[in-house]
Design an enzyme around this catalytic site. Structure first.
Site, PDB file in Angstrom:
ATOM      1  N   ASP A  69       6.945   4.246  14.679  1.00 39.90           N
ATOM      2  CA  ASP A  69       6.403   3.686  13.642  1.00 39.90           C
ATOM      3  C   ASP A  69       6.506   4.913  12.713  1.00 39.90           C
ATOM      4  O   ASP A  69       5.924   6.115  12.994  1.00 39.90           O
ATOM      5  CB  ASP A  69       5.195   3.434  13.924  1.00 39.90           C
ATOM      6  CG  ASP A  69       4.930   2.170  12.802  1.00 39.90           C
ATOM      7  OD1 ASP A  69       4.255   1.279  13.105  1.00 39.90           O
ATOM      8  OD2 ASP A  69       5.209   2.332  11.721  1.00 39.90           O
ATOM      9  N   ASP A 129       7.052   1.981   7.879  1.00 41.31           N
ATOM     10  CA  ASP A 129       5.801   1.686   7.338  1.00 41.31           C
ATOM     11  C   ASP A 129       5.723   1.569   5.874  1.00 41.31           C
ATOM     12  O   ASP A 129       6.141   2.631   4.951  1.00 41.31           O
ATOM     13  CB  ASP A 129       4.545   2.600   7.633  1.00 41.31           C
ATOM     14  CG  ASP A 129       3.271   1.918   7.286  1.00 41.31           C
ATOM     15  OD1 ASP A 129       2.814   0.892   7.760  1.00 41.31           O
ATOM     16  OD2 ASP A 129       2.550   2.438   6.602  1.00 41.31           O
ATOM     17  N   GLU A 153       9.434  -2.419   6.797  1.00 36.73           N
ATOM     18  CA  GLU A 153       8.162  -3.039   6.305  1.00 36.73           C
ATOM     19  C   GLU A 153       8.161  -3.042   4.819  1.00 36.73           C
ATOM     20  O   GLU A 153       7.923  -2.070   4.284  1.00 36.73           O
ATOM     21  CB  GLU A 153       6.766  -2.448   7.078  1.00 36.73           C
ATOM     22  CG  GLU A 153       5.597  -3.521   6.677  1.00 36.73           C
ATOM     23  CD  GLU A 153       4.295  -3.026   6.602  1.00 36.73           C
ATOM     24  OE1 GLU A 153       4.205  -1.796   6.375  1.00 36.73           O
ATOM     25  OE2 GLU A 153       3.375  -3.586   6.950  1.00 36.73           O
ATOM     26  N   HIS A 188      -0.129  -6.121  14.110  1.00 36.07           N
ATOM     27  CA  HIS A 188      -1.562  -5.522  14.304  1.00 36.07           C
ATOM     28  C   HIS A 188      -2.121  -5.574  12.897  1.00 36.07           C
ATOM     29  O   HIS A 188      -3.436  -5.241  12.759  1.00 36.07           O
ATOM     30  CB  HIS A 188      -1.149  -4.151  14.824  1.00 36.07           C
ATOM     31  CG  HIS A 188      -0.535  -3.682  13.494  1.00 36.07           C
ATOM     32  ND1 HIS A 188       0.694  -3.519  13.390  1.00 36.07           N
ATOM     33  CD2 HIS A 188      -1.032  -2.450  12.410  1.00 36.07           C
ATOM     34  CE1 HIS A 188       0.986  -2.482  12.111  1.00 36.07           C
ATOM     35  NE2 HIS A 188       0.037  -2.118  11.857  1.00 36.07           N
ATOM     36  N   ASP A 189      -1.574  -6.507  11.809  1.00 35.78           N
ATOM     37  CA  ASP A 189      -2.103  -6.555  10.629  1.00 35.78           C
ATOM     38  C   ASP A 189      -2.446  -7.890  10.448  1.00 35.78           C
ATOM     39  O   ASP A 189      -3.052  -8.291   9.399  1.00 35.78           O
ATOM     40  CB  ASP A 189      -1.246  -5.913   9.477  1.00 35.78           C
ATOM     41  CG  ASP A 189      -1.104  -4.527   9.303  1.00 35.78           C
ATOM     42  OD1 ASP A 189      -0.118  -4.228   9.026  1.00 35.78           O
ATOM     43  OD2 ASP A 189      -1.932  -3.882   9.769  1.00 35.78           O
TER      44      ASP A 189
HETATM   45  O1  TEU Z   1       0.648  -2.221   6.158  1.00 34.13           O
HETATM   46  C1  TEU Z   1       1.007  -2.531   5.001  1.00 34.13           C
HETATM   47  C2  TEU Z   1       0.299  -3.534   4.307  1.00 34.13           C
HETATM   48  O2  TEU Z   1       0.861  -4.218   3.408  1.00 34.13           O
HETATM   49  C3  TEU Z   1      -1.029  -4.030   4.793  1.00 34.13           C
HETATM   50  O3  TEU Z   1      -1.891  -3.545   3.697  1.00 34.13           O
HETATM   51  C4  TEU Z   1      -1.219  -5.223   5.352  1.00 34.13           C
HETATM   52  O4  TEU Z   1      -0.317  -6.019   4.328  1.00 34.13           O
HETATM   53  C5  TEU Z   1      -2.558  -5.737   5.197  1.00 34.13           C
HETATM   54  O5  TEU Z   1      -3.464  -5.055   5.965  1.00 34.13           O
HETATM   55  C6  TEU Z   1      -2.649  -7.185   5.844  1.00 34.13           C
HETATM   56  O6  TEU Z   1      -4.253  -7.571   5.846  1.00 34.13           O
HETATM   57  C7  TEU Z   1       0.962  -1.085   6.726  1.00 34.13           C
HETATM   58  C8  TEU Z   1       0.590  -0.888   8.260  1.00 34.13           C
HETATM   59  O7  TEU Z   1       1.057  -1.848   9.079  1.00 34.13           O
HETATM   60  C9  TEU Z   1      -0.923  -1.064   8.250  1.00 34.13           C
HETATM   61  O8  TEU Z   1      -1.621  -1.028   9.399  1.00 34.13           O
HETATM   62  C10 TEU Z   1      -1.373   0.221   7.405  1.00 34.13           C
HETATM   63  O9  TEU Z   1      -2.758   0.034   7.343  1.00 34.13           O
HETATM   64  C11 TEU Z   1      -1.006   0.383   6.069  1.00 34.13           C
HETATM   65  O10 TEU Z   1       0.424   0.132   6.091  1.00 34.13           O
HETATM   66  C12 TEU Z   1      -0.943   1.689   5.488  1.00 34.13           C
HETATM   67  O11 TEU Z   1      -0.185   2.452   6.569  1.00 34.13           O
END
Ligand code: TEU
Length: 566
Positions: free
Chosen positions: A98, A206, A264, A336-337
């Site tokens: 990542d 990311d 992403e 994970h989000d």
């Molecule tokens: O997530 C980017 C992002 O858009 C997140 O804000 C996501 O859409 C949101 O949390 C959904 O509820 C990436 C990573 O995947 C995330 O885990 C990190 O917190 C974020 O970037 C900052 O690095």
């Protein structure tokens, strides 16, 4: 191996913190991943994507990196990482890391130098600005723009030492790197090459479409009900994003074989994704778009809007047709989000959980693109029954609760209802390995509570059950590896206006596949003619083939079927 090997690949995302804890400290680790590689190889996945394992204060669970070229001691060491990489490769799988380079941790030495003095050579490695004209530095409203952080509060943090503010689109411990500075870019490319030279097979990048910003940093429009301006038009798909990605490709990936790069990209459109993923432009292989995971929220991301299947199908159809000729889709329900797919798009009740989890897998995996399986999705793991805000650990949930309840006066129960449905912690509860204490995740105290349904939902119970979600996912992955129409076939959506059935065909040469999923708890008969002589390839209900009687196809609640004719 062709350069486009990933078109027939399936990627499995590991969130190491919650995957498996081998040393009993309650946190997952790399040794735990090594101990479960056969679970992954048994599924048939081709690539493992590790969420960040670098040294980090863990403010955002590792997406705040303080050293890009080492391993966080909680997770292990570089030597254990090398053992994991070798074990992954020995099983015929690849491993991608990542890459979090829109921002670093505020504890990274780069930022420590940058904040030390306005004249420090690294001052310009981050975004520093004085208070607004005529405003007292450090007072509310003096922030250089009206942007809000994704985790609540303003997107600028006042730094007393030099009397200026620094930009953080995420937490205040995640200062944004300044990609306008070629020294920053060179340092990132050097780090990326260090990992690829170590044997890593690529990167998930990311929020990579945020690295180019409108350098004038203008205020954003204040959405109704929001305390801050929307800065997204100034940092989503910014003016130099294609230039930066092409430079990265030239300096890192050019000349290397069999790499995988997935960007992403919150807010990316199909039109932009065509440019990002066109192989001739050498930017990224595929992107994570967000249209389908934003389909059940309003303009305010913290509103719950009922999921409408026709809206979801229109989104997937737009992406399937948009990238049909050039470019490539990633396919995912969760990560994970995002909350657990079976709870969000299916039915996680005991009666329908297994069938709907398999139906969701069927509908996603047989589309055109590269599917991503998030840890636990292959078991049909569900959302967690959070009782109060005290059960949450995620900075995003805690930040939103503080902003909405403490600063905007919304009702705690109203906010908790949304967090229970959408909170990222739903996906971060420990992997459920067996029915022993803490689901076999740890012999210690897990950093986040294990879902109480682990005695019913766990890997051990499914490895020997041919009708389990695990073995059904294995069959879906096997179908992708053996049926060329799944990889290279065209895509045609059927019944676009049907609110219960998700149906489409895939055609390649003389082979045609029909995929139908019932997104409802009711039996449904569909007018899909001419398939009565087709061969059943897959059904998620053992012994039930929904036989396409002339004049229609009848599916039971949450049933999915796949037919082939040639
Ligand atoms: O997530 C980017 C992002 O858009 C997140 O804000 C996501 O859409 C949101 O949390 C959904 O509820 C990436 C990573 O995947 C995330 O885990 C990190 O917190 C974020 O970037 C900052 O690095």
């Amino acid at each position: 191996m062709t350069d486009l090997w990933w078109k027939s690949a399936v990627v499995y995302q590991i969130y190491p913190r919650s995957f498996a804890d081998a040393d009993g400290d309650g946190m997952g680790d790399l040794r735990g991943v090594i101990d479960h590689l056969d679970h992954l190889a048994g599924l048939g996945v081709d690539v493992l994507w590790l969420s960040p394992i670098y040294p980090s204060p863990q403010d955002d669970n590792g997406y705040d990196i303080s050293d890009y070229q080492d391993i966080e001691p909680i997770f292990g060491t570089l030597e254990i990482f090398d053992e994991l990489l070798a074990g992954t490769h020995a099983r015929g799988m690849k491993l991608i890391m990542d890459l979090v380079v829109n921002h670093s941790s505020d504890e990274h030495p780069w930022f420590a130098e940058s904040r030390s003095d306005k004249t420090n050579p690294k001052r310009d490695w981050y975004w520093w600005r004085p208070a607004r004209e005529g405003m007292e530095p450090g007072t509310p409203g003096a922030e250089p723009t009206n942007w809000g952080s994704a985790f609540g509060g303003p997107a600028w943090e006042y730094d007393e030492k030099t009397g200026e503010y620094y930009l953080h689109l995420f937490s205040r411990k995640q200062p944004d790197l300044n990609w306008e500075n070629p020294e920053v870019r060179e340092a990132v490319y050097e780090m990326m090459n260090w990992w690829l030279d170590r044997g890593v097979d690529g990167f998930r990048m990311d929020v990579i479409n945020m690295i180019s910003k409108d350098t004038s940093l203008p205020d954003g429009r204040v959405q109704p009900g929001s305390s801050y301006g929307d800065g997204a038009p100034s940092f989503i798909n910014g003016p130099r994003i294609h230039e930066f990605l092409q430079e990265m490709h030239a300096k890192v990936f050019a000349g290397r074989d069999a790499m995988l790069t997935v960007g992403e990209m919150p807010g990316v459109t199909v039109e932009e994704a065509k440019l990002f993923t066109d192989p001739d432009r050498h930017e990224v292989d595929m992107v994570f778009q967000f249209d389908h995971v934003w389909a059940d929220r309003g303009d305010d991301p913290w509103l719950l809007v009922p999921m409408q299947l026709t809206k979801l199908k229109a989104i997937f159809n737009r992406w399937q047709t948009g990238l049909a000729e050039a470019g490539w889709n990633s396919l995912y329900w969760n990560n994970h989000d995002q909350p657990r797919a079976v709870s969000r798009y299916g039915d996680d009740s005991p009666e329908h959980r297994v069938a709907s989890a398999k139906m969701l897998g069927t509908v996603l995996h047989l589309q055109r693109g590269t599917p991503y399986v998030y840890q636990g999705e292959e078991l049909g793991m569900t959302n967690f029954p959070f009782r109060s805000i005290a059960d949450f650990r995620d900075i995003e949930a805690l930040g939103h609760y503080a902003q909405a309840v403490d600063r905007e006066g919304r009702s705690p129960e109203e906010v908790l209802t949304v967090l229970r449905a959408r909170g990222r912690d739903n996906a971060r509860t420990p992997m459920q390995w067996d029915s022993s204490d803490h689901a076999g995740f740890t012999i210690g105290t897990p950093w986040l509570a294990v879902n109480p349904n682990y005695p019913e939902i766990n890997a051990a119970a499914q490895h020997d059950d041919p009708d389990s979600v695990y073995h059904y996912y294995r069959k879906l992955i096997e179908l992708r590896h053996t049926e060329p129409a799944v990889v290279d076939g065209d895509f045609t959506m059927l019944l676009p206006h049907h609110e219960q059935l998700y149906a489409y065909t895939r055609r390649l040469g003389g082979t045609e596949l029909l995929v139908v999923g019932n997104f409802s708890g009711e039996p449904v008969t569909a007018e899909i003619d001419g398939w009565s002589d087709a061969a059943l390839v897959l059904s998620n209900l053992p012994g039930e083939d929904g036989l396409p009687a002339d004049g229609g196809l009848t599916l039971k609640p949450w049933q999915a079927v796949v037919y082939r004719r040639s």
